[in-house]
Design an enzyme around this catalytic site. Structure first.
Site, PDB file in Angstrom:
ATOM      1  N   GLY A 283       0.838  -1.191   0.000  1.00  0.00           N
ATOM      2  CA  GLY A 283       0.000   0.000   0.000  1.00  0.00           C
ATOM      3  C   GLY A 283       0.873   1.242   0.000  1.00  0.00           C
TER       4      GLY A 283
ATOM      5  N   TYR B 223      -0.915   6.992   4.484  1.00  0.00           N
ATOM      6  CA  TYR B 223       0.128   6.603   5.414  1.00  0.00           C
ATOM      7  C   TYR B 223       1.122   5.635   4.792  1.00  0.00           C
ATOM      8  CZ  TYR B 223      -2.366   8.955   9.147  1.00  0.00           C
ATOM      9  OH  TYR B 223      -2.951   9.912   9.939  1.00  0.00           O
TER      10      TYR B 223
ATOM     11  N   ALA C  69      -2.567  -6.684  -4.273  1.00  0.00           N
ATOM     12  CA  ALA C  69      -1.789  -7.171  -3.129  1.00  0.00           C
ATOM     13  C   ALA C  69      -2.443  -8.356  -2.448  1.00  0.00           C
ATOM     14  CB  ALA C  69      -1.586  -6.037  -2.116  1.00  0.00           C
TER      15      ALA C  69
ATOM     16  N   TYR D 270     -17.078   4.545  13.045  1.00  0.00           N
ATOM     17  CA  TYR D 270     -15.723   4.060  12.795  1.00  0.00           C
ATOM     18  C   TYR D 270     -15.327   2.966  13.788  1.00  0.00           C
ATOM     19  CZ  TYR D 270     -11.056   3.910  10.976  1.00  0.00           C
ATOM     20  OH  TYR D 270      -9.905   3.452  10.386  1.00  0.00           O
TER      21      TYR D 270
ATOM     22  N   LYS E 287     -10.604  -3.363  12.378  1.00  0.00           N
ATOM     23  CA  LYS E 287      -9.399  -2.894  13.050  1.00  0.00           C
ATOM     24  C   LYS E 287      -9.113  -3.714  14.305  1.00  0.00           C
ATOM     25  CE  LYS E 287      -8.522   0.422  10.161  1.00  0.00           C
ATOM     26  NZ  LYS E 287      -7.375   0.297   9.219  1.00  0.00           N
TER      27      LYS E 287
ATOM     28  N   VAL F  15      -6.192  13.916   6.218  1.00  0.00           N
ATOM     29  CA  VAL F  15      -7.068  13.916   5.049  1.00  0.00           C
ATOM     30  C   VAL F  15      -6.514  12.900   4.052  1.00  0.00           C
ATOM     31  CG1 VAL F  15      -8.034  15.277   3.163  1.00  0.00           C
ATOM     32  CG2 VAL F  15      -7.657  16.336   5.391  1.00  0.00           C
TER      33      VAL F  15
END
Length: 404
Positions: free
Chosen positions: A52, A57, A116, A243, A252, A283
């Site tokens: 990624g 990030y 991936a 979230y 997560k 962002v």
């Protein structure tokens, strides 16, 4: 040559074209923002795999790893090439720029474009490590956000969803009209149904991360002390229902449990370790799709201003902790925490107060909207200072040659 003027066209936060020169400058700026290494970087630095590597990030992890830790190795991402009608994706151009900067600084970094989640990509990466990097991998950073995943064993395709668990979720959210005028609306998202949670975990949980580790371990490619980190987010109580307590949050939580399982295995196998790195708000292309997140980040910026910590600074800290420049700072669940600046009680209290007050009439006073809109545009190489957007630009930038 395929030069043209890039005229921004968008649907909400999604832009249809990207600007190659703007993307290149952003990558250069990120590289320049990384502090110099604390010690001279070895010519043949540690071998790292970034899954990624082209956005958010993951891009920050790639650039910080190259500039700070002196890594060499492989970046994996999934981007679209330019065509006669459309530019390439922003990640296509960012990858080309990252590869060129790595070359200029004497870093050997190969970039592969593909799925991936597939075993084909895993085999391609394993072959490269074996043949090009002496058969030993030191670090793996996992930073994948995707809408769907196909299981290589069964052929089943799973789709991730952004839904609360239990009850419907009603929240304020931020939208812009075609002229860029902001509006605060209330939106409602229905709760997860059927196997929504399981499907989301199958895409965004730790299944594929663990599969990568299994694949590389089976090929005996993990170096002694091998370390892996998956990048994650917790966020504010203001967005928790959609979230952290929603379907993505379940994924997560699975990712964090996978880290604990992998940590035990790697310790026994190669004296290695696995962690999750909990990052602060930013962002990104994926975050703007989540109801309420855009509004929250705009208000957070209104509170903190330049005290917000950008992704490149956060991932520089990750590399420092992974490579021993500084000792790891882990919470009680073994997670690297880079979000303390965001979740500090006084910061959250100030953001909560603004959240309660915010309306369409007050949004420009309470949130830093100019910054937010510019950050969204910069995801596509737009609104980058010193770029002449009236000038034609070459759009057919080639993918970095993996054989060089």
């Amino acid at each position: 040559m395929s030069e043209r003027v890039i005229s921004p066209r968008n649907r909400g936060f999604l832009f249809l074209d990207s600007h190659p020169a703007g993307c290149e400058r952003l990558v250069e700026d990120m590289w320049q923002a990384v502090p110099a290494p604390t010690a001279p970087v070895a010519q043949r630095g540690p071998v790292a795999l970034i899954i990624g590597s082209s956005a958010g990030y993951g891009l920050a992890a790639t650039i910080a790893g190259l500039a700070r830790a002196g890594i060499r190795g492989i970046g994996v991402c999934f981007e679209k090439a330019p065509t006669e009608r459309r530019t390439g994706t922003a990640g296509w151009y960012r990858t080309a720029a990252t590869a060129e900067l790595a070359r200029q600084h004497g870093r050997e970094m190969v970039f592969l474009n593909g799925d991936a989640f597939s075993d084909t990509m895993k085999n391609q990466v394993a072959d490269l490590i074996e043949k090009r990097y002496s058969g030993r991998l030191d670090y793996l950073i996992y930073s994948v956000a995707a809408p769907r995943r196909t299981d290589p064993d069964t052929g089943a395709t799973y789709a991730s969803v952004l839904k609360p668990i239990g009850d419907a979720y009603r929240t304020k959210t931020l939208v812009f009209d075609d002229q860029g005028t902001p509006e605060v609306r209330e939106v409602e998202t229905g709760p997860a149904e059927g196997d929504d949670v399981e499907q989301t975990i199958a895409v965004m949980g730790g299944v594929d991360w663990e599969r990568w580790i299994d694949h590389l371990a089976d090929r005996e490619l993990l170096a002694d002390g091998f370390t892996t980190a998956a990048l994650s987010y917790i966020g504010s109580s203001l967005t928790a229902a959609i979230y952290r307590q929603g379907t993505i949050g379940a994924a997560k939580a699975h990712l964090e449990q996978t880290a604990r399982t992998l940590n035990e295995r790697l310790d026994k196998l190669v004296g290695g370790r696995a962690v999750t790195s909990v990052n602060g708000a930013a962002v990104t292309q994926s975050s703007t799709a989540i109801p309420g997140i855009a509004l929250y980040v705009g208000l957070l910026r209104g509170v903190l201003g330049d005290a917000m910590v950008p992704p490149i600074a956060q991932l520089t800290e990750v590399w420092d902790q992974l490579t021993g420049v500084r000792p790891p700072e882990l919470d009680n669940e073994g997670r690297v925490r880079l979000d303390t600046w965001e979740l500090a009680p006084d910061v959250q209290a100030a953001v909560t107060e603004r959240w309660q007050q915010v309306t369409t009439d007050t949004i420009t006073e309470l949130a830093e909207l100019g910054w937010f809109q510019a950050e969204v545009r910069r995801l596509y190489g737009l609104s980058v200072p010193s770029i002449d957007y009236a000038a034609p630009v070459e759009t057919h930038i080639p993918w970095p040659d993996p054989t060089l």
